[in-house]
Write a protein that holds these residues in place. Structure first.
Motif, PDB file in Angstrom:
ATOM      1  N   GLY A  95       0.766  -1.228   0.000  1.00 37.52           N
ATOM      2  CA  GLY A  95       0.000   0.000   0.000  1.00 37.52           C
ATOM      3  C   GLY A  95       0.796   1.276   0.000  1.00 37.52           C
ATOM      4  O   GLY A  95       0.208   2.358  -0.114  1.00 37.52           O
ATOM      5  N   ILE A  96       2.122   1.214   0.132  1.00 38.01           N
ATOM      6  CA  ILE A  96       2.909   2.445   0.153  1.00 38.01           C
ATOM      7  C   ILE A  96       3.701   2.633  -1.130  1.00 38.01           C
ATOM      8  O   ILE A  96       4.457   3.601  -1.258  1.00 38.01           O
ATOM      9  N   GLU A  97       3.556   1.708  -2.086  1.00 35.93           N
ATOM     10  CA  GLU A  97       4.333   1.813  -3.309  1.00 35.93           C
ATOM     11  C   GLU A  97       4.027   3.108  -4.053  1.00 35.93           C
ATOM     12  O   GLU A  97       4.933   3.832  -4.467  1.00 35.93           O
ATOM     13  N   GLU A  98       2.731   3.429  -4.212  1.00 34.69           N
ATOM     14  CA  GLU A  98       2.352   4.618  -4.979  1.00 34.69           C
ATOM     15  C   GLU A  98       2.825   5.889  -4.293  1.00 34.69           C
ATOM     16  O   GLU A  98       3.368   6.793  -4.939  1.00 34.69           O
ATOM     17  N   SER A  99       2.616   5.984  -2.970  1.00 37.71           N
ATOM     18  CA  SER A  99       3.054   7.181  -2.251  1.00 37.71           C
ATOM     19  C   SER A  99       4.569   7.304  -2.271  1.00 37.71           C
ATOM     20  O   SER A  99       5.110   8.426  -2.309  1.00 37.71           O
ATOM     21  N   SER A 100       5.287   6.174  -2.258  1.00 38.82           N
ATOM     22  CA  SER A 100       6.748   6.214  -2.334  1.00 38.82           C
ATOM     23  C   SER A 100       7.198   6.767  -3.682  1.00 38.82           C
ATOM     24  O   SER A 100       8.135   7.566  -3.761  1.00 38.82           O
ATOM     25  N   VAL A 101       6.526   6.353  -4.764  1.00 37.42           N
ATOM     26  CA  VAL A 101       6.868   6.851  -6.095  1.00 37.42           C
ATOM     27  C   VAL A 101       6.594   8.349  -6.186  1.00 37.42           C
ATOM     28  O   VAL A 101       7.396   9.112  -6.751  1.00 37.42           O
ATOM     29  N   ARG A 102       5.455   8.805  -5.620  1.00 35.36           N
ATOM     30  CA  ARG A 102       5.150  10.234  -5.663  1.00 35.36           C
ATOM     31  C   ARG A 102       6.202  11.045  -4.919  1.00 35.36           C
ATOM     32  O   ARG A 102       6.677  12.084  -5.408  1.00 35.36           O
ATOM     33  N   ALA A 103       6.588  10.563  -3.724  1.00 34.70           N
ATOM     34  CA  ALA A 103       7.598  11.275  -2.948  1.00 34.70           C
ATOM     35  C   ALA A 103       8.943  11.268  -3.657  1.00 34.70           C
ATOM     36  O   ALA A 103       9.665  12.277  -3.653  1.00 34.70           O
ATOM     37  N   LEU A 104       9.285  10.139  -4.279  1.00 35.96           N
ATOM     38  CA  LEU A 104      10.556  10.051  -4.991  1.00 35.96           C
ATOM     39  C   LEU A 104      10.569  10.999  -6.187  1.00 35.96           C
ATOM     40  O   LEU A 104      11.585  11.647  -6.466  1.00 35.96           O
ATOM     41  N   THR A 105       9.442  11.116  -6.886  1.00 36.69           N
ATOM     42  CA  THR A 105       9.362  12.034  -8.027  1.00 36.69           C
ATOM     43  C   THR A 105       9.597  13.470  -7.591  1.00 36.69           C
ATOM     44  O   THR A 105      10.329  14.223  -8.244  1.00 36.69           O
ATOM     45  N   LYS A 106       8.993  13.848  -6.471  1.00 35.80           N
ATOM     46  CA  LYS A 106       9.193  15.209  -5.964  1.00 35.80           C
ATOM     47  C   LYS A 106      10.646  15.446  -5.584  1.00 35.80           C
ATOM     48  O   LYS A 106      11.209  16.513  -5.864  1.00 35.80           O
ATOM     49  N   LEU A 107      11.257  14.467  -4.950  1.00 33.85           N
ATOM     50  CA  LEU A 107      12.636  14.635  -4.508  1.00 33.85           C
ATOM     51  C   LEU A 107      13.597  14.708  -5.692  1.00 33.85           C
ATOM     52  O   LEU A 107      14.471  15.588  -5.750  1.00 33.85           O
ATOM     53  N   GLU A 108      13.440  13.798  -6.658  1.00 34.83           N
ATOM     54  CA  GLU A 108      14.359  13.790  -7.795  1.00 34.83           C
ATOM     55  C   GLU A 108      14.219  15.047  -8.653  1.00 34.83           C
ATOM     56  O   GLU A 108      15.161  15.459  -9.319  1.00 34.83           O
ATOM     57  N   GLN A 109      13.036  15.673  -8.608  1.00 35.34           N
ATOM     58  CA  GLN A 109      12.820  16.889  -9.388  1.00 35.34           C
ATOM     59  C   GLN A 109      13.711  18.031  -8.899  1.00 35.34           C
ATOM     60  O   GLN A 109      14.115  18.888  -9.686  1.00 35.34           O
ATOM     61  N   VAL A 110      14.029  18.048  -7.603  1.00 36.82           N
ATOM     62  CA  VAL A 110      14.814  19.156  -7.048  1.00 36.82           C
ATOM     63  C   VAL A 110      16.247  18.744  -6.713  1.00 36.82           C
ATOM     64  O   VAL A 110      17.021  19.577  -6.254  1.00 36.82           O
ATOM     65  N   LEU A 111      16.603  17.471  -6.949  1.00 39.11           N
ATOM     66  CA  LEU A 111      17.973  17.053  -6.674  1.00 39.11           C
ATOM     67  C   LEU A 111      18.932  17.720  -7.659  1.00 39.11           C
ATOM     68  O   LEU A 111      18.660  17.760  -8.858  1.00 39.11           O
ATOM     69  N   PRO A 112      20.061  18.211  -7.193  1.00 41.66           N
ATOM     70  CA  PRO A 112      21.083  18.680  -8.123  1.00 41.66           C
ATOM     71  C   PRO A 112      21.529  17.532  -9.021  1.00 41.66           C
ATOM     72  O   PRO A 112      21.440  16.360  -8.647  1.00 41.66           O
ATOM     73  N   SER A 113      22.002  17.859 -10.205  1.00 41.88           N
ATOM     74  CA  SER A 113      22.358  16.830 -11.183  1.00 41.88           C
ATOM     75  C   SER A 113      23.407  15.872 -10.636  1.00 41.88           C
ATOM     76  O   SER A 113      23.367  14.668 -10.912  1.00 41.88           O
TER      77      SER A 113
END
Length: 313
Positions: A95-113
Motif C-alpha cells: 500500500g505504500i508503493e504509490e506514495s513512495s513513487v510520488r515522494a521520490l518524483t518530488k525529490l528527484e525533481q529538485v535534486l542537483p544533477s
C-alpha cells in the motif's frame, strides 16, 4: 553577514540537528546578535516551522507541528532518502508503493544533477532482492505502537500449515530481514520468547494493559526464530569451518551459528523449500554434514544422483 533568506535557511539547518541550541550559540554560528536570532526564529514560526523554546534556558529546538514543513537535507541525507524511497516503491509493506513513487518524483525533481547521477548509479548496480509476503502498513504501525508503549498485544496468528490461534504477548521489537517483517515478543501462554511473521498476524484492537518490559535476550537469541521459525522446514547442518568465519558470512536473521570446536560449527536455518536449503548450504563453499531434517537428507541424495547422471562419462 549572511542575507536574511540565506540566514534563515542556515538557521533552519542548525535547528534540524538533534540538539538544543542556546540563542548565544546560534548567534555565533550565524554571525548576528541574539536579538536578530529571536526575530529570525519568529519568521520561521510564521512560515510554519514549530520552533520551541527550551525551558530553563534561552534556547531553541525544532519540535513537531500539526503539518509537515519543508525539510533541509544535506547531500548524503538526500541520496539516502532517495534510495530508501526507491526500495519502498517495490518493498514488502503493502500500500505504500504509490506514495513512495510520488515522494521520490518530488525529490528527484529538485535534486542537483550531481546527486541525481549518484542515485541512478547506485540503483543501476544494486540488485533488488526478491520481496517476501507483503504486510499492511496498519499492521506494522499497530505492532510498532504496542512495542513503543509497552502494551500487551493480542492477535490472531496463522501458522505455516494454516492453523489459526489467538496469541497474547508482550511485544518487544520488530525485525526486518529484507524479505519479511517479524515481531519478537514474550508469549504469555508459552512463557517464552517467540517470533511471529507480521504477514500472518492480525492485531486485536484495542491493545491490552501496559507491562514492565522484560530483560530481552541477546539479538542472536531473538532472531533465532526469524532464521528458522515460521518456515515449513527447519534444518541443522555441521559446517567444517570455524564459527567466527561463518558468522561473518551468514546474517543472524538468515541462520544461527553455534561453535562446536575450533574447526567446525553448527548452522540452524529454515526455508519453505528443500531445494532452497540445499542450494543455500551448498553455496557456502565449505564441507558440511546434514543433521536434520531427514527428508532433506533423502532429497540431497536424490539430487546428487540426478546431478551425477547429468555429467557425461
Amino acid at each position: 553577514m549572511l542575507e536574511t533568506s540565506a540566514r534563515l535557511l542556515k538557521l533552519l539547518s542548525l535547528l534540524q540537528s538533534p540538539r538544543d541550541w542556546s540563542g548565544t550559540a546560534l548567534a555565533g554560528e550565524l554571525g548576528v546578535g541574539v536579538r536578530t536570532v529571536r526575530r529570525d526564529v519568529d519568521k520561521l514560526r510564521n512560515l510554519g516551522y514549530p520552533v520551541d523554546a527550551v525551558p530553563g534556558v534561552a534556547g531553541y529546538r525544532l519540535g513537531a507541528g500539526a503539518s509537515l514543513p519543508p525539510l533541509l537535507l544535506d547531500d548524503e541525507e538526500a541520496v539516502a532518502v532517495a534510495i530508501g524511497l526507491r526500495a519502498a516503491a517495490t518493498g514488502s509493506v503493502a500500500g505504500i508503493e504509490e506514495s513512495s513513487v510520488r515522494a521520490l518524483t518530488k525529490l528527484e525533481q529538485v535534486l542537483p544533477s550531481r546527486l541525481r547521477h549518484r542515485v541512478r548509479l547506485l540503483q543501476s548496480v544494486a540488485v533488488t532482492p526478491t520481496v517476501g509476503a507483503s504486510v499492511s502498513p496498519e499492521v506494522v504501525m499497530a505492532v510498532a505502537t504496542a512495542c513503543r508503549d509497552h502494551q500487551r498485544l493480542r492477535f490472531d496468528y496463522r501458522s505455516h500449515d494454516g492453523t489459526s490461534t489467538v496469541r497474547t504477548t508482550e511485544p518487544h521489537r520488530l525485525v526486518h530481514t529484507g524479505r519479511r517483517w517479524y515481531l519478537v515478543a514474550w508469549d504469555l501462554e508459552r512463557d517464552d520468547w517467540r517470533t511471529f511473521r507480521l504477514d500472518r498476524l492480525e492485531p486485536r484492537i484495542p491493545t491490552g494493559p501496559g507491562f514492565t518490559p522484560r530483560e530481552a535476550p541477546e539479538l542472536g537469541e531473538t532472531t533465532r526464530g526469524v532464521a528458522s521459525g515460521g518456515y515449513r522446514f527447519q534444518a541443522r547442518f555441521v559446517l567444517h569451518a570455524p564459527a567466527d568465519v561463518m558468522a561473518a558470512r551468514i546474517a543472524n536473521t538468515v541462520g544461527t551459528i553455534e561453535p562446536i570446536d575450533e574447526a567446525s560449527c553448527a548452522l540452524s536455518t529454515g526455508a519453505n523449500s528443500l531445494d532452497e536449503l540445499a542450494l543455500h548450504v551448498g553455496m557456502l563453499g565449505v564441507d558440511f554434514r546434514i543433521e536434520s531434517p531427514p527428508e532433506l537428507i533423502d532429497h540431497v541424495r536424490a539430487l546428487t544422483a540426478r546431478l551425477s547422471a547429468s555429467v557425461p562419462a
